[in-house]
Enzyme design. Structure first.
Site, PDB file in Angstrom:
ATOM      1  N   GLU A   1     -18.056  17.815   2.734  1.00 23.22           N
ATOM      2  CA  GLU A   1     -17.343  18.437   1.621  1.00 23.22           C
ATOM      3  C   GLU A   1     -17.993  18.097   0.283  1.00 23.22           C
ATOM      4  OE1 GLU A   1     -12.993  18.907   3.799  1.00 23.22           O
ATOM      5  OE2 GLU A   1     -13.348  17.125   2.599  1.00 23.22           O
TER       6      GLU A   1
ATOM      7  N   GLY B   1       0.833  -1.204   0.000  1.00 24.19           N
ATOM      8  CA  GLY B   1       0.000   0.000   0.000  1.00 24.19           C
ATOM      9  C   GLY B   1       0.865   1.250   0.000  1.00 24.19           C
TER      10      GLY B   1
ATOM     11  N   ALA C   1      -5.126  11.172   7.277  1.00 22.25           N
ATOM     12  CA  ALA C   1      -3.785  11.153   6.693  1.00 22.25           C
ATOM     13  C   ALA C   1      -2.682  11.413   7.720  1.00 22.25           C
ATOM     14  CB  ALA C   1      -3.714  12.160   5.535  1.00 22.25           C
TER      15      ALA C   1
ATOM     16  N   PHE D   1      -0.613   7.208   2.476  1.00 20.89           N
ATOM     17  CA  PHE D   1       0.227   8.023   3.352  1.00 20.89           C
ATOM     18  C   PHE D   1       1.095   7.155   4.260  1.00 20.89           C
ATOM     19  CE2 PHE D   1      -3.257  10.955   2.294  1.00 20.89           C
ATOM     20  CZ  PHE D   1      -2.507  12.000   1.780  1.00 20.89           C
TER      21      PHE D   1
ATOM     22  N   ASP E   1      -5.306   3.392   8.128  1.00 24.79           N
ATOM     23  CA  ASP E   1      -6.731   3.119   8.352  1.00 24.79           C
ATOM     24  C   ASP E   1      -7.013   1.653   8.641  1.00 24.79           C
ATOM     25  OD1 ASP E   1      -6.863   5.729   7.619  1.00 24.79           O
ATOM     26  OD2 ASP E   1      -8.195   5.450   5.900  1.00 24.79           O
TER      27      ASP E   1
END
Lengths: 437, 437
Positions: free
Chosen positions: B188, B23, B333, B26, B317
């Site tokens: 958002e 992965g 993040a 971040f 996560d």
């Protein structure tokens, strides 16, 4: 595309003359903008623009999307947004599937219909495989954004796959790229792939040397850029050689599959083939029930009508128009714009009762093609040159003609950035990765 | 993804210690960069980063791709390019499908395997539908670029379809947009759709008024932005109301299909539903054979190991990490970056024989969320505020943390342009238009 319970006739409001423009490329869009109210001296005209995409695409830069230099949105602008201020124009996202000339009616894929008083067909071309439609699967062409992101995915994946491939022969096939057709698109595409391999990604891999990639540009005719004068063709060939592109003229492609292509009897293992060799017009000829020429284009007279069909115009790449010198008007953006503007003037004259314009007369402004970084050829007739100045001119012209101030700045910025850093800004493998791998 | 004749073991070169990082979000990327040679005091370590995409994605701005404000390439950077200078790191485009803890071996979808000395799992989350997987088809979530372009296509097509829809009820359903979940992403997203409808496309249609679109933000809990203090939730609710977003708290979504959703027993016709309500960790727990928590996350100790598995780290996560105050470290993040950097320090200590770092200790730096144009909420603990200054701070922080200088400038330019003109730069309907319509 648009589902409706029952089909509707989306013709004009009662009594208003209705112009239907099919296709929002350069021809269709220039025609629509030439019919804005200020050009119509009060005549009431309703304009409907039909396109199967919601955006106008600046096709001359599409190869830069396919080679990860620009994002799709950098060279596309929503059609609605371009004509938002033109209150007599509306935009339909739909696909034309037929024309009923007697009823003066356009049939749309959604089931709706559009009645017209004047119809403008500016539906462009797709790539054509000269009777080898089975090649389409292995050698995608480059006409739409989805074509471009598909090619981008395929090219970037080839390097990824080569990185983990241990068999030297298979690795070599993954690092072999063939572009079929050495017109401007083919030359620009081959040059851009060479730049990508030799500069942009050169330090990013551990097992392979991307710069060892083999890039072949295959041309059936005797020289690259056949539309340019011979000296510029030679100049282009030299620039291609400098970039390490292997230009093969007189190269007849006889077979293409997922693993190879066959050129003049020789089978070359090659996992990426891109088609830039031939186009075929949209089905406008069959919609109108007229005979197309050998590329499917609709022959039109000097009023851009197919003979005897005076309420229909065919313009842009879809039309076969004779130029003053007896050749055909080339399928390039400036020609489409000239035709679109001319048709707008004739329709405006018809709507306002004013004097009709002189018959259409194509003015060739010049030909440009770029060959990778810092090299281009420019042919303005008496003036013609190549090299760095030509390349700067190419950049300026292309940024200038991009629609939308934002796009111009973004593209100019991306190019400056790439020029300074050799990097590419849009190296994304998106969509269904597995599909092409 | 990568096809090979026979599967290969892509383990390390003879004798070198091998760290496999799965992965390149971040967490994974910060871990890789923390293991660059200059941090290793000469210790020889080989690092392999495996990701199923070729790019690192700046997920906090993904909603702007979904609402046509940014292009995918603006918020994504090729992983290879980020680590090109780090000679001890290589990148594999592949997918992990299992881990053999006994053999210390990772199984890849391509058939290849990777032997590891240390394994770092940073595989993130996907959206989860609380046992209603059938909703996935009608209410896409937002975690990948393909998710974002799919939502963008769906939202833009809804306006296109409404433009030609004559039935008022069907038109209203097309102009109804529901966002499920009022965390930062949901807030958002709802704000951005409202901006799109009320400003960016407002003059572009002839039949419909895009500004009449109904935008619902549905939250099962008692308030929007539950992770923020109550006063900021209220401020966000006010900003949403100003934008014309209908915030419904205590709204339990009971059913979703292509035409509607059912909220607290009420069926609301709605053609676009976007899922921002819940996530579920990647299958890391099942790869390791440990019990995940209720969101599928792997419980880890203060060395970021699942208990008893000291050669595997789980971060970002995917990990359930207890914060000093007894809550769980949030899936954001900065938390992933802190974990990635911490693991790099511990691995470097192991490789160099240096002193191990103190146990992992999460430092919460603050929470930010933007609500459309010119409004945001910022919660830094003792310092917390909202409004225009918060929005400017939000912009600066997000541009600053974007990877790649080019991306920063392009995003900053796009935002300035949108701020001045209200326009969107990436209003493209791409991909298979028919699929979602």
């Amino acid at each position: 595309m648009v589902h409706m319970e029952a089909s509707s006739n989306l013709g004009s409001s009662a009594g208003r003359k209705h112009v239907v423009i099919v296709g929002a490329g350069f021809g269709g869009l220039w025609c629509a903008q030439g019919l804005r109210p200020s050009k119509l001296k009060g005549a009431d005209l309703e304009i409907t623009i039909v396109d199967q995409h919601n955006y106008h695409l600046f096709q001359p830069l599409l190869y830069q999307v396919a080679t990860a230099a620009l994002s799709p949105a950098d060279i596309a602008a929503p059609i609605r947004n371009i004509v938002r201020g033109q209150q007599n124009a509306r935009v339909l996202l739909d696909e034309v599937i037929g024309v009923d000339r007697r009823a003066k009616r356009v049939q749309l894929a959604s089931g709706d219909t559009l009645d017209y008083d004047r119809l403008v067909l500016a539906t462009g071309v797709r790539h054509a495989y000269f009777g080898h439609d089975e090649w389409a699967e292995f050698a995608p062409g480059l006409k739409t954004i989805d074509d471009a992101t598909r090619i981008r995915r395929h090219v970037l994946l080839a390097f990824e796959q080569a990185e983990v491939e241990r068999d030297p022969a298979r690795r070599a096939a993954l690092l072999t790229f063939a572009v079929v057709g050495a017109g401007p698109t083919g030359v620009e595409m081959a040059g851009a792939i060479a730049e990508l391999a030799r500069h942009a990604i050169v330090g990013d891999f551990r097992t392979i040397q991307p710069s060892s990639a083999r890039i072949m540009l295959l041309e059936a005719g005797p020289r690259a850029l056949p539309a340019f004068r011979d000296s510029l063709s030679q100049e282009a060939a030299r620039s291609l050689a400098t970039l390490g592109v292997e230009l093969r003229t007189g190269a007849k492609v006889e077979a293409i599959d997922a693993e190879s292509l066959t050129i003049n009897g020789e089978r070359v293992p090659c996992r990426t083939t891109i088609w830039a060799a031939g186009v075929r017009a949209s089905p406008a000829a069959s919609w109108l029930g007229v005979a197309g020429d050998r590329n499917g284009r609709v022959p039109v007279n000097d009023h851009l009508h197919p003979d005897g069909i005076d309420d229909v115009y065919v313009i842009g790449d879809t039309a076969a128009v004779l130029a003053p010198d007896g050749s055909f008007v080339p399928g390039i953006a400036p020609a489409a714009k000239q035709m679109g503007s001319w048709v707008a003037r004739e329709i405006a004259a018809w709507a306002t009762g004013g004097p009709a314009p002189w018959p259409f007369h194509y003015k060739h402004q010049g030909s440009l093609a770029t060959i990778g970084r810092k090299s281009a050829v420019v042919d303005f007739g008496r003036m013609h040159f190549s090299g760095f100045i030509a390349w700067v001119l190419w950049c300026v012209v292309h940024v200038f003609f991009l629609i939308g101030f934002r796009n111009r700045l973004v593209v100019a910025w991306n190019w400056l950035w790439q020029y300074l850093t050799f990097q590419r800004g849009a190296r994304l493998i998106t969509g269904n990765d597995r599909q092409d791998s």
